[in-house]
Design an enzyme around this catalytic site. Structure first.
Site, PDB file in Angstrom:
ATOM      1  N   HIS A 116      54.579  50.423 102.911  1.00 14.68           N
ATOM      2  CA  HIS A 116      53.861  49.560 103.854  1.00 14.68           C
ATOM      3  C   HIS A 116      52.350  49.728 103.783  1.00 14.68           C
ATOM      4  O   HIS A 116      51.599  48.851 104.227  1.00 14.68           O
ATOM      5  CB  HIS A 116      54.360  49.835 105.278  1.00 14.68           C
ATOM      6  CG  HIS A 116      54.167  48.710 106.241  1.00 14.68           C
ATOM      7  ND1 HIS A 116      53.083  47.861 106.206  1.00 14.68           N
ATOM      8  CD2 HIS A 116      54.917  48.299 107.295  1.00 14.68           C
ATOM      9  CE1 HIS A 116      53.176  46.974 107.187  1.00 14.68           C
ATOM     10  NE2 HIS A 116      54.282  47.216 107.860  1.00 14.68           N
TER      11      HIS A 116
ATOM     12  N   ASP B 127      58.785  28.558  95.042  1.00 14.09           N
ATOM     13  CA  ASP B 127      59.456  27.779  93.996  1.00 14.09           C
ATOM     14  C   ASP B 127      59.382  28.561  92.687  1.00 14.09           C
ATOM     15  O   ASP B 127      58.336  28.636  92.048  1.00 14.09           O
ATOM     16  CB  ASP B 127      58.797  26.407  93.845  1.00 14.09           C
ATOM     17  CG  ASP B 127      59.507  25.528  92.819  1.00 14.09           C
ATOM     18  OD1 ASP B 127      60.529  25.978  92.259  1.00 14.09           O
ATOM     19  OD2 ASP B 127      59.035  24.412  92.580  1.00 14.09           O
TER      20      ASP B 127
END
Length: 512
Positions: free
Chosen positions: A180, A438
């Site tokens: 993180h 995409d």
């Protein structure tokens, strides 16, 4: 002697040519360092794992992105630092990479492990346990241990960013892994957008991030730029006192650290939230007209309504909660927009130099259990929106971090409310656009036309810190369904599903 008996292993040697950079303010916190993250993107297509790897490696090697290929090391004083290779190589790659070819359909794999593939539902429903698929997110048997897993003390030179690709004969699960300290939810947006651009062979579309050598938020941490126009935090009088913090912290800490928990994923379908959203707007506009104010000023987001509905679910499970019990919702907020531009800490947005790191604050909604249970959802959604608007300004973020400094806990968090409150947390990843990616250029078998290749399902796994009722709103899929996951005390997800079935009837998987 410790090494002989297996109690410790040799550390990775420091490479003199590495660029050493100190951790930034938001990276130097147990809240961040205590979580290793994995986001699984499921595509209903067979993707080329090498194309996915090369695109992500290519991003890390773009100017200004090298920090994501950095290693984390402790120096002689025990302070953790970034060690960023001067050049990446086969021996010191830009990312960690693994490919697993399962050789069967995704459904056959799930059936063999006696787990259910997550499917959208027609009504709100608990559809899966993300931990059932943790073996796809991590090396099987791995239990995230926080930042220590990345410090090289086990002899492994581990980049902070990783990719694990699971191939099935009809499906690909691409898992982005990171500690993180590398970035937060909005930082993840820049990473996945850059990854997508490289996959489409558009390196010129990848922006150069804010330089990482210095911390743009250091002055916020120190309070150097408070100025004469500083203001108090709007919830200053609701700050929990010492006794309240201790009482709440003990209860919440026991839940988080000691009590058994289940992970769960809830689907909030468009057929449910869309009418709720429209009804909420209609109710608030009618109220505005009745009060003589302009209804055009009424504003809610879809996420306000989804957040309010999740809060209501959490509270309704607490059948014994008194009506006056405080309910506190902590909503993570990116600081980027508030600190961009004139007088800010970051360049103006139109200069296209994103901050790829951690930069988060919080807005806090304080209401009562009775109000959550009994008032319209529109009322609660408006409380969510009001808190975000009121507490999301630059001045309010500065006021918040003045309270952080005065608390001296080492955590970038202030507790508002009281010792008996119900706590619900939210991290909204909708802006990261995970369902909008995409990856069509990675298809192994091209399809006719220009059909996109978008994730059909997204989940996250993390650890070892797993707060109870800390919800990740992962975003909205192509069919308009919202997905959210969290850990709850063991058995509560089953109780929530029972409650939903009583309200909506038994959920059935949506037909594809």
């Amino acid at each position: 002697m410790d090494y002989l008996f297996g109690r410790s292993r040799p550390a990775v040697a420091v490479v003199p040519s590495d660029r050493v950079v100190p951790l930034h303010f938001f990276e130097d916190s147990p809240l961040v360092q205590g979580n290793n993250m994995a986001v699984s993107l499921t595509f209903d297509a067979v993707l080329d794992p090498q194309k996915l790897r090369l695109a992500l490696e290519g991003l890390v090697q773009q100017p200004g992105w090298e920090r994501l290929g950095g290693r984390l090391r402790k120096n002689a004083t025990g302070t953790i630092e970034w060690h960023i290779p001067a050049a990446f190589s086969h021996d010191r790659p830009a990312i960690a990479f693994a490919h697993v070819d399962h050789g069967v359909t995704a459904a056959a794999h799930a059936a063999a492990r006696n787990i259910r593939l997550p499917q959208p539902s027609r009504v709100p429903a608990v559809v899966s346990n993300p931990d059932d698929f943790a073996h796809l997110a991590w090396t099987p048997g791995y239990q995230p241990g926080g930042i220590k897993d990345y410090l090289g003390t086990d002899g492994v030179d581990q980049p902070v960013l990783g990719l694990r690709v699971n191939s099935f004969t009809d499906t690909t699960v691409a898992v982005l892994q990171w500690q993180h300290v590398a970035f937060d939810a909005l930082g993840m947006q820049y990473v996945v957008e850059g990854w997508q651009a490289m996959l489409w062979n558009k390196p010129d579309a990848v922006p150069t991030p804010v330089p990482y050598a210095t911390d743009p938020f250091a002055s916020l941490a120190r309070g150097d730029d408070d100025g004469e126009d500083k203001e108090d935090h709007v919830l200053l009088d609701r700050r929990a006192g010492l006794a309240g913090m201790v009482k709440w912290g003990l209860g919440y800490g026991v839940d988080m650290l000691l009590r058994a928990k289940d992970n769960g994923m809830v689907c909030v379908p468009a057929s449910f939230w869309q009418p709720q959203y429209e009804q909420a707007l209609a109710e608030l506009r009618a109220e505005a007209i009745a009060q003589g104010t302009d209804p055009a000023g009424v504003f809610l987001t879809e996420n306000d309504v989804v957040t309010a509905w999740i809060m209501r679910c959490v509270v309704r499970l607490q059948t014994d909660a008194r009506a006056d019990r405080t309910v506190s919702a902590s909503i993570a907020m990116s600081l980027r927009k508030a600190f961009e531009g004139d007088g800010g800490l970051l360049p103006p947005a139109d200069q296209h130099h994103p901050y790829v790191g951690n930069a988060f604050g919080w807005s806090n909604v304080l209401v009562t259990a009775g109000d959550v249970r009994d008032r319209p959802l529109s009322w609660l959604a408006r409380e969510v929106r009001r808190a975000i608007n009121a507490q999301g300004t630059r001045a309010q973020h500065k006021a918040y971090f003045r309270l952080v400094r005065s608390a001296g806990t080492g955590l970038p968090v202030v507790v508002f409310g009281d010792g008996n409150m119900t706590q619900v947390g939210f991290s909204n990843w909708s802006k990261a656009g995970l369902f909008d990616l995409d990856f069509a250029p990675a298809r192994q078998v091209p399809v006719a036309g220009s059909a996109p290749c978008r994730p059909s399902y997204v989940q996250e796994n993390h650890g070892p810190i797993k707060p109870v009722d800390g919800f990740f709103i992962l975003g909205k899929d192509a069919k308009g369904n919202y997905w959210a996951s969290a850990y709850k005390l063991k058995g509560q997800w089953a109780r929530l599903q029972e409650m939903l079935e009583k309200e909506f009837g038994e959920a059935q998987p949506e037909q594809k």
